[in-house]
Design an enzyme around this catalytic site. Sequence first.
Site, mmCIF file in Angstrom:
data_model
loop_
_atom_site.group_PDB
_atom_site.id
_atom_site.type_symbol
_atom_site.label_atom_id
_atom_site.label_comp_id
_atom_site.label_asym_id
_atom_site.label_seq_id
_atom_site.Cartn_x
_atom_site.Cartn_y
_atom_site.Cartn_z
ATOM 1 N N ASN A 42 -12.419 -76.203 67.379
ATOM 2 C CA ASN A 42 -12.800 -76.805 68.661
ATOM 3 C C ASN A 42 -13.664 -78.045 68.450
ATOM 4 O O ASN A 42 -13.439 -79.101 69.058
ATOM 5 C CB ASN A 42 -13.596 -75.804 69.510
ATOM 6 C CG ASN A 42 -12.756 -74.663 70.041
ATOM 7 O OD1 ASN A 42 -11.531 -74.707 70.017
ATOM 8 N ND2 ASN A 42 -13.416 -73.631 70.513
ATOM 9 N N GLU A 139 -18.572 -68.437 62.105
ATOM 10 C CA GLU A 139 -17.385 -67.592 62.242
ATOM 11 C C GLU A 139 -16.637 -67.444 60.919
ATOM 12 O O GLU A 139 -15.524 -66.933 60.888
ATOM 13 C CB GLU A 139 -16.449 -68.148 63.325
ATOM 14 C CG GLU A 139 -16.986 -67.952 64.735
ATOM 15 C CD GLU A 139 -16.028 -68.408 65.818
ATOM 16 O OE1 GLU A 139 -16.149 -67.913 66.946
ATOM 17 O OE2 GLU A 139 -15.165 -69.278 65.552
ATOM 18 N N ASN A 184 -27.162 -72.119 71.292
ATOM 19 C CA ASN A 184 -27.316 -72.104 72.746
ATOM 20 C C ASN A 184 -28.504 -71.201 73.070
ATOM 21 O O ASN A 184 -29.118 -70.616 72.186
ATOM 22 C CB ASN A 184 -26.026 -71.686 73.464
ATOM 23 C CG ASN A 184 -25.602 -70.257 73.190
ATOM 24 O OD1 ASN A 184 -26.422 -69.399 72.821
ATOM 25 N ND2 ASN A 184 -24.323 -69.975 73.353
ATOM 26 N N THR A 220 -28.441 -75.959 73.491
ATOM 27 C CA THR A 220 -27.568 -76.182 74.644
ATOM 28 C C THR A 220 -27.854 -75.085 75.661
ATOM 29 O O THR A 220 -27.911 -73.908 75.329
ATOM 30 C CB THR A 220 -26.090 -76.185 74.233
ATOM 31 O OG1 THR A 220 -25.766 -74.965 73.554
ATOM 32 C CG2 THR A 220 -25.798 -77.353 73.287
ATOM 33 N N MET A 221 -28.024 -75.504 76.940
ATOM 34 C CA MET A 221 -28.527 -74.590 77.952
ATOM 35 C C MET A 221 -27.625 -74.489 79.180
ATOM 36 O O MET A 221 -28.078 -74.214 80.280
ATOM 37 C CB MET A 221 -29.927 -75.039 78.382
ATOM 38 C CG MET A 221 -30.906 -75.222 77.231
ATOM 39 S SD MET A 221 -32.572 -75.728 77.756
ATOM 40 C CE MET A 221 -32.247 -77.349 78.464
ATOM 41 N N GLY A 225 -28.616 -78.132 80.969
ATOM 42 C CA GLY A 225 -28.543 -79.276 80.082
ATOM 43 C C GLY A 225 -28.795 -78.922 78.634
ATOM 44 O O GLY A 225 -28.341 -77.884 78.140
ATOM 45 N N GLY A 251 -19.881 -75.346 74.659
ATOM 46 C CA GLY A 251 -20.832 -75.635 73.590
ATOM 47 C C GLY A 251 -20.187 -76.384 72.442
ATOM 48 O O GLY A 251 -20.802 -77.275 71.837
ATOM 49 N N ASP A 252 -18.936 -76.045 72.138
ATOM 50 C CA ASP A 252 -18.225 -76.736 71.063
ATOM 51 C C ASP A 252 -17.922 -78.183 71.452
ATOM 52 O O ASP A 252 -17.957 -79.076 70.611
ATOM 53 C CB ASP A 252 -16.921 -76.010 70.735
ATOM 54 C CG ASP A 252 -17.156 -74.623 70.158
ATOM 55 O OD1 ASP A 252 -18.212 -74.417 69.536
ATOM 56 O OD2 ASP A 252 -16.296 -73.745 70.351
#
Length: 303
Positions: A42, A139, A184, A220-221, A225, A251-252
């Site tokens: 991704n 992963e 995140n 990342t939220m 933001g 997120g990716d």
Amino acid sequence: MKIAVIGSTNMDVVSYTDKIPEAGETREATGFHTACGGKGANQAVAAGKLGADVMMVTAIGDDLFGEKSMDNFLENNINTDYVWTATGVANGVATILVDESSQNRILIHKGANACLTPEVIEDAEEALKECGLIVLQLEVPLETVYAAIDMGKKHNVPVLLNPAPASKELSIEKACLCDFFVPNETELSILTGMPTNTLEEIKAAAQTLVDKGLKNVIVTMGSKGSMWLTKDDYLVVPAVKVDAVDTTGAGDSFIGCFVENYSRTQNIPEAMKEASQYASLSVTRKGTQDSYLTREEFDKLKK
């Protein structure tokens, strides 16, 4: 500047539903599709669609999903010299459920991703040392992640680590060798054992990582933001308000856009601002890589 993405390749099997089934419950899906995914793939595709020079280091299965994954890399102009096919092993698969509020639940089968060994990193050394940035996730086996971090350190290549999915087994000592650490808010909570429900809580949790020696922590939220914290700097970049359809892979998309911009500008705030816009726009479309905009599309829509 060439970007090396070292990580996972999956096939996403996605079902849409008005409500996630309870235990023992069967519900009818409102939609279904398969698509290329995996956090590594991704991020590579997002950066590639935006025009970055990307090489992918990954393992794919010797099945139809593996073949489709390879075709997908080639279609997105990603260097596949170090995309390795694992003999007799199925491609990685992600089973994804998305509800009507666009929230998702994901189940991962690693498949060929578990076969990405440190030896593959060693084989790619000559190509990796010519890169300007190495991008990692969790992963694939941790020993492979550590080998890639060490490779970056050996050749003075900056490393970005996205600790997803979060693992308490992750060595903070190894993470501190990375130039960027990008969880995140949920992953941040798992890694620190601290609540991350508000900006103040997120900042406090991120601060503990900075105190341990991490250089640049970027959180990342989602709709709140993104946040950047270092020993000397603090910045919150708000998300663009949109009508979310599917948050899978957001997120990716942020990381793919961030590394593409940073590789050109070396400017963290600017890269975060553009990545926040890119991620916000990605959730207005269904799918993961299918939702990522090309450079031409993004330039027309960004503010």
